[in-house]
Design a protein around this motif. Structure first.
Motif, PDB file in Angstrom:
ATOM      1  N   ALA A  33      36.226  46.095  50.834  1.00  0.00           N
ATOM      2  CA  ALA A  33      35.655  45.962  49.497  1.00  0.00           C
ATOM      3  C   ALA A  33      34.159  46.185  49.618  1.00  0.00           C
ATOM      4  CB  ALA A  33      35.940  44.576  48.920  1.00  0.00           C
ATOM      5  N   THR A  34      33.609  47.028  48.745  1.00  0.00           N
ATOM      6  CA  THR A  34      32.182  47.334  48.815  1.00  0.00           C
ATOM      7  C   THR A  34      31.370  46.569  47.776  1.00  0.00           C
ATOM      8  OG1 THR A  34      32.522  49.264  47.383  1.00  0.00           O
ATOM      9  CG2 THR A  34      32.594  49.628  49.772  1.00  0.00           C
ATOM     10  N   SER A  35      32.029  45.668  47.049  1.00  0.00           N
ATOM     11  CA  SER A  35      31.340  44.820  46.079  1.00  0.00           C
ATOM     12  C   SER A  35      32.126  43.524  45.923  1.00  0.00           C
ATOM     13  CB  SER A  35      31.218  45.511  44.713  1.00  0.00           C
ATOM     14  OG  SER A  35      32.507  45.615  44.103  1.00  0.00           O
ATOM     15  N   ILE A  36      31.478  42.510  45.363  1.00  0.00           N
ATOM     16  CA  ILE A  36      32.165  41.236  45.132  1.00  0.00           C
ATOM     17  C   ILE A  36      33.288  41.418  44.120  1.00  0.00           C
ATOM     18  CG2 ILE A  36      31.903  38.871  44.282  1.00  0.00           C
ATOM     19  CD1 ILE A  36      30.674  39.340  47.024  1.00  0.00           C
ATOM     20  N   PRO A  47      49.883  40.459  48.934  1.00  0.00           N
ATOM     21  CA  PRO A  47      49.986  39.202  49.684  1.00  0.00           C
ATOM     22  C   PRO A  47      48.616  38.633  50.038  1.00  0.00           C
ATOM     23  CG  PRO A  47      50.402  41.051  51.140  1.00  0.00           C
ATOM     24  CD  PRO A  47      50.245  41.633  49.761  1.00  0.00           C
ATOM     25  N   ARG A  48      48.607  37.387  50.489  1.00  0.00           N
ATOM     26  CA  ARG A  48      47.359  36.694  50.776  1.00  0.00           C
ATOM     27  C   ARG A  48      46.727  37.221  52.074  1.00  0.00           C
ATOM     28  NH1 ARG A  48      45.277  32.050  53.247  1.00  0.00           N
ATOM     29  NH2 ARG A  48      47.178  31.652  54.425  1.00  0.00           N
ATOM     30  N   PHE A  49      45.389  37.221  52.100  1.00  0.00           N
ATOM     31  CA  PHE A  49      44.674  37.586  53.317  1.00  0.00           C
ATOM     32  C   PHE A  49      44.561  36.367  54.231  1.00  0.00           C
ATOM     33  CE2 PHE A  49      43.327  40.934  50.456  1.00  0.00           C
ATOM     34  CZ  PHE A  49      43.293  42.051  51.282  1.00  0.00           C
ATOM     35  N   ASP A  50      44.464  36.632  55.534  1.00  0.00           N
ATOM     36  CA  ASP A  50      44.329  35.556  56.516  1.00  0.00           C
ATOM     37  C   ASP A  50      42.869  35.231  56.809  1.00  0.00           C
ATOM     38  OD1 ASP A  50      47.208  35.164  57.296  1.00  0.00           O
ATOM     39  OD2 ASP A  50      46.984  37.292  57.760  1.00  0.00           O
ATOM     40  N   LEU A  51      41.983  36.180  56.542  1.00  0.00           N
ATOM     41  CA  LEU A  51      40.559  35.982  56.820  1.00  0.00           C
ATOM     42  C   LEU A  51      39.733  36.955  56.008  1.00  0.00           C
ATOM     43  CD1 LEU A  51      38.281  34.673  58.547  1.00  0.00           C
ATOM     44  CD2 LEU A  51      38.684  36.465  60.250  1.00  0.00           C
ATOM     45  N   ILE A  52      38.575  36.471  55.533  1.00  0.00           N
ATOM     46  CA  ILE A  52      37.612  37.311  54.809  1.00  0.00           C
ATOM     47  C   ILE A  52      36.335  37.377  55.627  1.00  0.00           C
ATOM     48  CG2 ILE A  52      36.266  37.595  52.692  1.00  0.00           C
ATOM     49  CD1 ILE A  52      38.425  35.700  51.368  1.00  0.00           C
ATOM     50  N   LEU A  53      35.861  38.581  55.910  1.00  0.00           N
ATOM     51  CA  LEU A  53      34.561  38.765  56.547  1.00  0.00           C
ATOM     52  C   LEU A  53      33.591  39.216  55.462  1.00  0.00           C
ATOM     53  CD1 LEU A  53      36.814  39.556  58.859  1.00  0.00           C
ATOM     54  CD2 LEU A  53      34.764  40.068  60.165  1.00  0.00           C
ATOM     55  N   LEU A  54      32.551  38.436  55.239  1.00  0.00           N
ATOM     56  CA  LEU A  54      31.685  38.633  54.076  1.00  0.00           C
ATOM     57  C   LEU A  54      30.229  38.820  54.462  1.00  0.00           C
ATOM     58  CD1 LEU A  54      31.094  38.478  50.975  1.00  0.00           C
ATOM     59  CD2 LEU A  54      30.951  35.987  51.273  1.00  0.00           C
ATOM     60  N   ASP A  55      29.635  39.886  53.928  1.00  0.00           N
ATOM     61  CA  ASP A  55      28.186  40.081  54.012  1.00  0.00           C
ATOM     62  C   ASP A  55      27.570  39.445  52.775  1.00  0.00           C
ATOM     63  OD1 ASP A  55      25.566  40.923  54.142  1.00  0.00           O
ATOM     64  OD2 ASP A  55      26.016  43.055  53.883  1.00  0.00           O
ATOM     65  N   LEU A  56      26.629  38.525  52.961  1.00  0.00           N
ATOM     66  CA  LEU A  56      26.030  37.808  51.827  1.00  0.00           C
ATOM     67  C   LEU A  56      25.342  38.729  50.834  1.00  0.00           C
ATOM     68  CD1 LEU A  56      24.394  34.668  53.509  1.00  0.00           C
ATOM     69  CD2 LEU A  56      26.530  34.777  52.221  1.00  0.00           C
ATOM     70  N   SER A  57      24.869  39.887  51.299  1.00  0.00           N
ATOM     71  CA  SER A  57      24.098  40.782  50.435  1.00  0.00           C
ATOM     72  C   SER A  57      24.934  41.865  49.770  1.00  0.00           C
ATOM     73  CB  SER A  57      22.969  41.441  51.248  1.00  0.00           C
ATOM     74  OG  SER A  57      22.101  40.459  51.773  1.00  0.00           O
ATOM     75  N   THR A  58      26.248  41.701  49.763  1.00  0.00           N
ATOM     76  CA  THR A  58      27.128  42.674  49.117  1.00  0.00           C
ATOM     77  C   THR A  58      26.813  42.770  47.626  1.00  0.00           C
ATOM     78  OG1 THR A  58      28.879  42.185  50.707  1.00  0.00           O
ATOM     79  CG2 THR A  58      29.534  43.283  48.672  1.00  0.00           C
ATOM     80  N   PRO A  59      26.786  43.984  47.043  1.00  0.00           N
ATOM     81  CA  PRO A  59      26.502  44.128  45.606  1.00  0.00           C
ATOM     82  C   PRO A  59      27.418  43.283  44.728  1.00  0.00           C
ATOM     83  CG  PRO A  59      26.456  46.273  46.682  1.00  0.00           C
ATOM     84  CD  PRO A  59      26.940  45.292  47.714  1.00  0.00           C
TER      85      PRO A  59
END
Length: 244
Positions: A33-36, A47-59
């Motif tokens: 995903a390139t944006s929130i 189905p549900r994801f097992d983990l989210i890797l998130l950059d705080l500065s994502t648009p």
């Protein structure tokens, strides 16, 4: 097979994250995903994801509002923040929102792989092991505001973000595909939950969770490029207390 969602708008860094994930979980299924907003859409469908890797500065986010939106959308899915921000105060605020880990973009590929494995095991992973004692003991400046923001529904958080961008009710209704009356209801609830009297006051409150306002004092020294570090396997660097 583990399902992971990468929320990151930088193509080179997405590639670096994918490489690190492959070294930790060879058969992992990955979505991007390139944006929130895109992340919220993906998280809203099974189905549900097992983990989210998130950059705080994502648009699509103001300061920590993106973390809050994702937590509200997928409250049971652990989040590992991978960020260029490295101030312990910001890390403390992020951890207070219930994320499962925080690691620097300048970390090595192997360190990130280890962090992914740790979070998937149910552990809370902080680069360097712990926050500095002063941050850990002190009360977080934006703690009360973050609590109030967490009371908002995902749709109210989206409306609040559009208010912050200067959109009026009619424009918000068009953007979200809802009627203007519904927007007015959301705005009233947002003001009530934030305990403010006007849209302007709500915008001022949101400014308190901008990264610049959450961080006080001198910044830590800049480190090597995050993409370069992740692309280089086996380069483990000892690190002090993490930062956002």
């Amino acid at each position: 097979m583990a399902r992971l969602l990468i929320v990151e708008d930088h193509p080179l860094f997405r590639e670096a994250l994918e490489s690190a994930i492959r070294s930790a979980l060879a058969d992992a299924e990955m979505r991007e995903a390139t944006s929130i907003d895109m992340a919220v859409d993906l998280l809203s469908s099974p189905p549900r994801f097992d983990l989210i890797l998130l950059d705080l500065s994502t648009p699509g986010t103001t300061g920590l509002s993106g973390v809050i939106r994702i937590r509200k959308t997928a409250p049971r899915t652990p989040i590992l923040v991978v960020s260029a921000h490295q101030d312990p105060r910001l890390v403390a605020h992020v951890l207070a929102l219930g994320v499962s880990g925080y690691i620097s973009k300048s970390t090595s590929k192997q360190q990130l792989a280890d962090a992914i494995k740790a979070v998937l095991r149910g552990e809370v992973h902080i680069e360097g092991g712990s926050l500095c004692a002063g941050v850990r003991r002190g009360r977080l400046p934006a703690q009360d505001l973050l609590k109030r923001l967490h009371e908002l529904t995902p749709q109210q958080l989206r409306v609040l973000d559009l208010i912050r961008r200067g959109l009026q009710n009619k424009q918000i209704a068009f953007e979200l595909g809802i009627c203007e009356t519904t927007v007015k209801v959301h705005v009233s609830e947002i003001l009530r939950k934030l305990r403010v009297m006007s849209r302007t006051k709500a915008i001022i409150e949101m400014e308190k969770i901008d990264f610049v306002n959450l961080i006080s004092g001198p910044r830590m020294p800049a480190r090597a490029s995050g993409v370069d570090a992740l692309m280089t396997a086996g380069t483990t660097t000892a690190r002090e207390a993490p930062q956002a």
